[in-house]
Enzyme design. Structure first.
Site, short mmCIF file in Angstrom:
data_model
loop_
_atom_site.label_atom_id
_atom_site.label_comp_id
_atom_site.label_asym_id
_atom_site.label_seq_id
_atom_site.Cartn_x
_atom_site.Cartn_y
_atom_site.Cartn_z
N GLY A 1 53.93 1.22 33.92
CA GLY A 1 53.72 1.14 32.48
C GLY A 1 53.77 2.53 31.87
N HIS B 1 45.78 3.35 25.71
CA HIS B 1 46.43 4.64 25.41
C HIS B 1 46.78 4.72 23.93
CE1 HIS B 1 46.94 6.77 29.18
NE2 HIS B 1 47.53 5.76 29.77
N CYS C 1 46.99 6.29 36.63
CA CYS C 1 47.52 6.66 35.32
C CYS C 1 48.44 7.86 35.50
CB CYS C 1 46.38 7.00 34.37
SG CYS C 1 46.93 7.43 32.71
N LEU C 2 49.62 7.78 34.91
CA LEU C 2 50.57 8.90 35.04
C LEU C 2 50.05 10.14 34.31
CD1 LEU C 2 53.85 6.85 34.51
CD2 LEU C 2 52.83 7.60 36.69
N HIS D 1 45.62 -1.48 29.77
CA HIS D 1 45.57 -0.03 30.02
C HIS D 1 46.47 0.70 29.00
CE1 HIS D 1 45.72 3.45 33.06
NE2 HIS D 1 46.70 3.75 32.23
N GLU D 2 47.68 0.16 28.77
CA GLU D 2 48.62 0.84 27.85
C GLU D 2 48.15 0.72 26.40
OE1 GLU D 2 50.50 2.68 29.38
OE2 GLU D 2 50.47 1.70 31.33
N GLN E 1 51.54 8.77 25.66
CA GLN E 1 51.62 9.63 26.85
C GLN E 1 52.80 10.59 26.81
OE1 GLN E 1 51.16 5.96 29.45
NE2 GLN E 1 50.25 7.51 30.77
O1 K1U Z 1 49.76 4.23 31.86
C1 K1U Z 1 50.14 4.78 32.87
O2 K1U Z 1 49.84 5.93 33.06
C2 K1U Z 1 50.95 4.04 33.90
C3 K1U Z 1 50.11 3.45 35.01
C4 K1U Z 1 49.88 1.99 34.69
C5 K1U Z 1 48.80 1.28 35.46
C6 K1U Z 1 48.76 1.26 36.83
C7 K1U Z 1 47.76 0.57 37.50
C8 K1U Z 1 46.81 -0.11 36.80
C9 K1U Z 1 46.84 -0.07 35.42
C10 K1U Z 1 47.84 0.61 34.75
C11 K1U Z 1 50.84 3.62 36.32
O3 K1U Z 1 51.91 3.14 36.48
S1 K1U Z 1 50.08 4.53 37.56
C12 K1U Z 1 51.23 4.42 38.93
C13 K1U Z 1 51.18 3.10 39.62
O4 K1U Z 1 50.25 2.36 39.48
C14 K1U Z 1 52.30 2.68 40.50
C15 K1U Z 1 53.34 3.52 40.81
C16 K1U Z 1 54.37 3.10 41.62
C17 K1U Z 1 54.38 1.84 42.13
C18 K1U Z 1 53.36 0.98 41.85
C19 K1U Z 1 52.31 1.40 41.03
ZN ZN Z 2 47.72 5.53 31.79
#
Ligand code: K1U
Ligand code: ZN
Length: 167
Positions: free
Chosen positions: A46, A137, A91-92, A133-134, A51
């Site tokens: 996401g 943000h 979270c990225l 979560h998004e 972000q």
């Molecule tokens: O909002 C963001 O920063 C993105 C975030 C979204 C998220 C992940 C997990 C739970 C709630 C919201 C991410 O994508 S973090 C990276 C991640 O979870 C992932 C990366 C690669 C493969 C699978 C998952």
């Molecule tokens: Zn996030």
């Protein structure tokens, strides 16, 4: 398309409240495509416009393993939520930190698509977690703000140390 720079916590710009999109045009569609490319490259499931320092109400998600379920939500609103579920989140904007958060288990979201048409979607599981979560943000909230003050301070110290080391 272009890769966009992702802001890192505790950047104060992550707390800016996003404004609604008033017209879905080519500029918005280009930003959505760039956000999707940035999310896949990260990699993530996401990404919210906040972000990437664009303070409009738009987010992208793809929780599939096959990267073929890209969804774009413009002006998203949760119109129904039910139950409670605990899920580990990442979270990225907070790299390397994974923590459990409690959120609604099932949600109904209303949004506009890339043609500017309204749609509704019912979500559960990881997709529901990711959309909530998004949307946080877009409201200027980062998931670590659900944690204790002590944990938040430790995470801030850790990320500041990493950014100093990366200089
Ligand atoms: O909002 C963001 O920063 C993105 C975030 C979204 C998220 C992940 C997990 C739970 C709630 C919201 C991410 O994508 S973090 C990276 C991640 O979870 C992932 C990366 C690669 C493969 C699978 C998952
Ligand atoms: Zn996030």
């Amino acid at each position: 398309m272009a890769l966009l720079k992702i802001l890192h916590y505790p950047d104060p710009r992550l707390h800016i409240v996003a404004k609604p999109v008033d017209k879905v045009d080519d500029h918005i569609r280009k930003l959505a495509a760039d956000m999707a490319e940035t999310m896949y490259a990260a990699p993530g499931i996401g990404l919210a416009a906040t972000q990437v320092d664009r303070h409009i109400q738009m987010l992208v998600t793809d929780v599939s393993d096959t990267h073929d379920q890209l969804m774009t939500f413009i002006n998203p609103q949760i119109v129904e939520s039910n139950g409670e579920a605990v899920h580990e989140e990442g979270c990225l904007s907070v790299p390397g930190i994974y923590e459990e958060v409690t959120r609604a288990e099932r949600i109904k979201v209303r949004a506009l698509n890339l043609e500017g048409e309204p749609f509704e979607l019912e979500a559960n599981g990881l997709l529901a977690v990711c959309i909530q979560h998004e949307i946080d943000h877009l409201k200027g909230k980062v998931f670590v703000e659900y944690l204790s003050r002590l944990k938040q301070d430790r995470i801030k110290q850790k990320l500041k140390k990493h950014s100093r080391e990366a200089m």
